[in-house]
Design a protein around this motif. Structure first.
Motif, PDB file in Angstrom:
ATOM      1  N   ALA A 317       0.823  -1.209   0.000  1.00  0.00           N
ATOM      2  CA  ALA A 317       0.000   0.000   0.000  1.00  0.00           C
ATOM      3  C   ALA A 317       0.861   1.265   0.000  1.00  0.00           C
ATOM      4  N   LEU A 318       2.029   1.190   0.638  1.00  0.00           N
ATOM      5  CA  LEU A 318       2.914   2.349   0.723  1.00  0.00           C
ATOM      6  C   LEU A 318       4.030   2.322  -0.312  1.00  0.00           C
ATOM      7  N   ALA A 319       4.041   1.276  -1.156  1.00  0.00           N
ATOM      8  CA  ALA A 319       5.081   1.124  -2.188  1.00  0.00           C
ATOM      9  C   ALA A 319       6.466   0.995  -1.583  1.00  0.00           C
ATOM     10  N   VAL A 320       6.561   0.200  -0.509  1.00  0.00           N
ATOM     11  CA  VAL A 320       7.857  -0.114   0.094  1.00  0.00           C
ATOM     12  C   VAL A 320       8.421  -1.329  -0.613  1.00  0.00           C
ATOM     13  N   LYS A 321       9.655  -1.246  -1.062  1.00  0.00           N
ATOM     14  CA  LYS A 321      10.268  -2.361  -1.780  1.00  0.00           C
ATOM     15  C   LYS A 321      11.225  -3.101  -0.851  1.00  0.00           C
ATOM     16  N   PRO A 322      11.147  -4.452  -0.824  1.00  0.00           N
ATOM     17  CA  PRO A 322      12.088  -5.215  -0.014  1.00  0.00           C
ATOM     18  C   PRO A 322      13.526  -4.912  -0.421  1.00  0.00           C
ATOM     19  N   ALA A 323      14.428  -4.953   0.563  1.00  0.00           N
ATOM     20  CA  ALA A 323      15.830  -4.724   0.271  1.00  0.00           C
ATOM     21  C   ALA A 323      16.378  -5.863  -0.561  1.00  0.00           C
ATOM     22  N   GLN A 324      17.321  -5.574  -1.420  1.00  0.00           N
ATOM     23  CA  GLN A 324      17.914  -6.592  -2.276  1.00  0.00           C
ATOM     24  C   GLN A 324      19.379  -6.731  -1.930  1.00  0.00           C
ATOM     25  N   GLY A 325      19.825  -7.999  -1.927  1.00  0.00           N
ATOM     26  CA  GLY A 325      21.245  -8.245  -1.724  1.00  0.00           C
ATOM     27  C   GLY A 325      21.673  -7.958  -0.303  1.00  0.00           C
ATOM     28  N   THR A 326      22.957  -7.949  -0.094  1.00  0.00           N
ATOM     29  CA  THR A 326      23.533  -7.710   1.217  1.00  0.00           C
ATOM     30  C   THR A 326      24.542  -6.585   1.112  1.00  0.00           C
ATOM     31  N   ALA A 327      24.184  -5.411   1.593  1.00  0.00           N
ATOM     32  CA  ALA A 327      25.109  -4.286   1.572  1.00  0.00           C
ATOM     33  C   ALA A 327      26.171  -4.466   2.630  1.00  0.00           C
ATOM     34  N   ARG A 328      27.301  -3.834   2.422  1.00  0.00           N
ATOM     35  CA  ARG A 328      28.361  -3.907   3.416  1.00  0.00           C
ATOM     36  C   ARG A 328      28.876  -2.507   3.675  1.00  0.00           C
ATOM     37  N   SER A 329      29.276  -2.280   4.901  1.00  0.00           N
ATOM     38  CA  SER A 329      29.722  -0.953   5.296  1.00  0.00           C
ATOM     39  C   SER A 329      30.735  -1.066   6.397  1.00  0.00           C
ATOM     40  N   ASN A 330      31.558  -0.072   6.525  1.00  0.00           N
ATOM     41  CA  ASN A 330      32.493  -0.020   7.643  1.00  0.00           C
ATOM     42  C   ASN A 330      31.840   0.573   8.886  1.00  0.00           C
ATOM     43  N   GLY A 331      30.529   0.966   8.770  1.00  0.00           N
ATOM     44  CA  GLY A 331      29.856   1.659   9.871  1.00  0.00           C
ATOM     45  C   GLY A 331      29.862   0.895  11.138  1.00  0.00           C
TER      46      GLY A 331
END
Length: 331
Positions: A317-331
């Motif tokens: 209903a809100l046009a939220v798209k599932p995340a794709q893949g696996t991001a990586r960060s030094n955070g």
């Protein structure tokens, strides 16, 4: 973050949070479950749902895990034999034990989802933590409050010192703020004066330690809360149940001047709803706020067994798209 600032947004951000009692008992499992939810639903921020008793575990609380997603762990040993032992409680090292485990999970989640996904770490108010530590639970703590308040003050100060260090460490671990909860600040439970003495002063100490974080949330749980006691807290967002005796979303925005998180039911109501009804509830709450300064989420955590179809329906209903893949960060 634009929603938090009250700026125009392309859509109202949304998130849910729920326990998985089979996947929150190690840092690795909690991180994996949080990342799974991120990839499945693509929520706009993440609140990793650490086990509720992890704070009491710092003083020796012991649990028996069910191994089942929907069955909470049982307490095999309380941290205190009775509430009076709060009078001799000492601070714990927040970089050890259960809280060190939570920090490990937060670092792993940040590395997995990348720098652009806001994450908030859950903290309970010292008064709320105390209610988990004794066999008499909340009733015993409230009795101590009225009969031997100095002992309660001593214990709350020790818990506060521990949680203040933990809050700082959460920010250092890469989260964007804390989701700070209390279940005791309701009119039937404590007076205005008791709220100021046993709730507010300790809350303020913890928030002072994380005041530079951009995404601190104050969550006041229950019906007929003492919401007015929190309106000047130094947070970015307020969260509470829009239930009897509590303000509506627009009322709270006017009272606090800050963004509001809510509009959807929490447990147990949500799990029995039909997708259409939940979507209508979401749309009605967005209409109420005009979509400004509003983060869409539940009154409280949702049932561990909430059907995925309900959550996907809100996303669609809100046009939220599932995340794709696996991001990586030094955070």
């Amino acid at each position: 973050m634009a929603a938090i600032r009250g700026e125009p947004v392309d859509r109202v951000p949304v998130s849910f949070w729920l326990h998985n009692h089979a996947q929150e008992n190690t840092a690795q499992a909690l991180a994996a479950e949080t990342v799974r939810l991120h990839h499945t639903f693509g929520w706009d921020f993440l609140k990793p749902q650490s086990r509720a008793l992890c704070f009491a575990e710092m003083w020796g609380q012991q649990l028996e895990y069910s191994g089942q997603r929907t069955v909470a762990p049982a307490i095999s040993r309380f941290a205190l034999r009775d509430a009076r032992e709060l009078g001799s409680l000492q601070p714990a090292d927040a970089r050890t034990g259960a809280l060190a485990e939570q920090l490990q999970a937060l670092r792993a989640i940040r590395a997995a989802v990348g720098a652009d996904v806001p994450i908030v770490a859950t903290l309970f108010a010292p008064l709320m933590v105390a209610t988990y530590m004794t066999p008499g639970r909340r009733d015993e703590i409230l009795r101590l409050m009225r009969e031997e308040p100095a002992k309660l003050d001593h214990g709350l100060a020790a818990i506060c010192e521990t949680l203040t260090q933990y809050a700082r460490d959460c920010i250092d671990a890469g989260v964007d703020g804390i989701f700070y909860a209390t279940t005791v600040a309701t009119q039937p439970l404590i007076s205005e004066a008791e709220c100021k003495r046993f709730q507010r002063q300790y809350d303020q100490a913890i928030f002072k330690a994380v005041q530079s974080a951009p995404f601190n949330i104050m969550h006041v749980c229950g019906d007929h809360t003492r919401f007015e006691e929190f309106v000047d807290y130094p947070v970015s967002v307020f969260s509470w149940a829009t239930t009897p005796g509590n303000p509506a979303l627009t009322q709270a925005r006017k009272l606090t001047g800050r963004a509001v998180l809510g509009g959807l039911p929490g447990k147990p109501q949500i799990s029995g709803m039909q997708p259409e009804a939940l979507v209508e509830r979401a749309r009605a709450s967005i209409a109420e706020t005009g979509g400004r300064g509003h983060l869409l989420g539940p009154d409280c955590s949702i049932n561990p067994g909430t059907p995925d179809a309900l959550l996907h329906a809100v996303n669609e209903a809100l046009a939220v798209k599932p995340a794709q893949g696996t991001a990586r960060s030094n955070g």
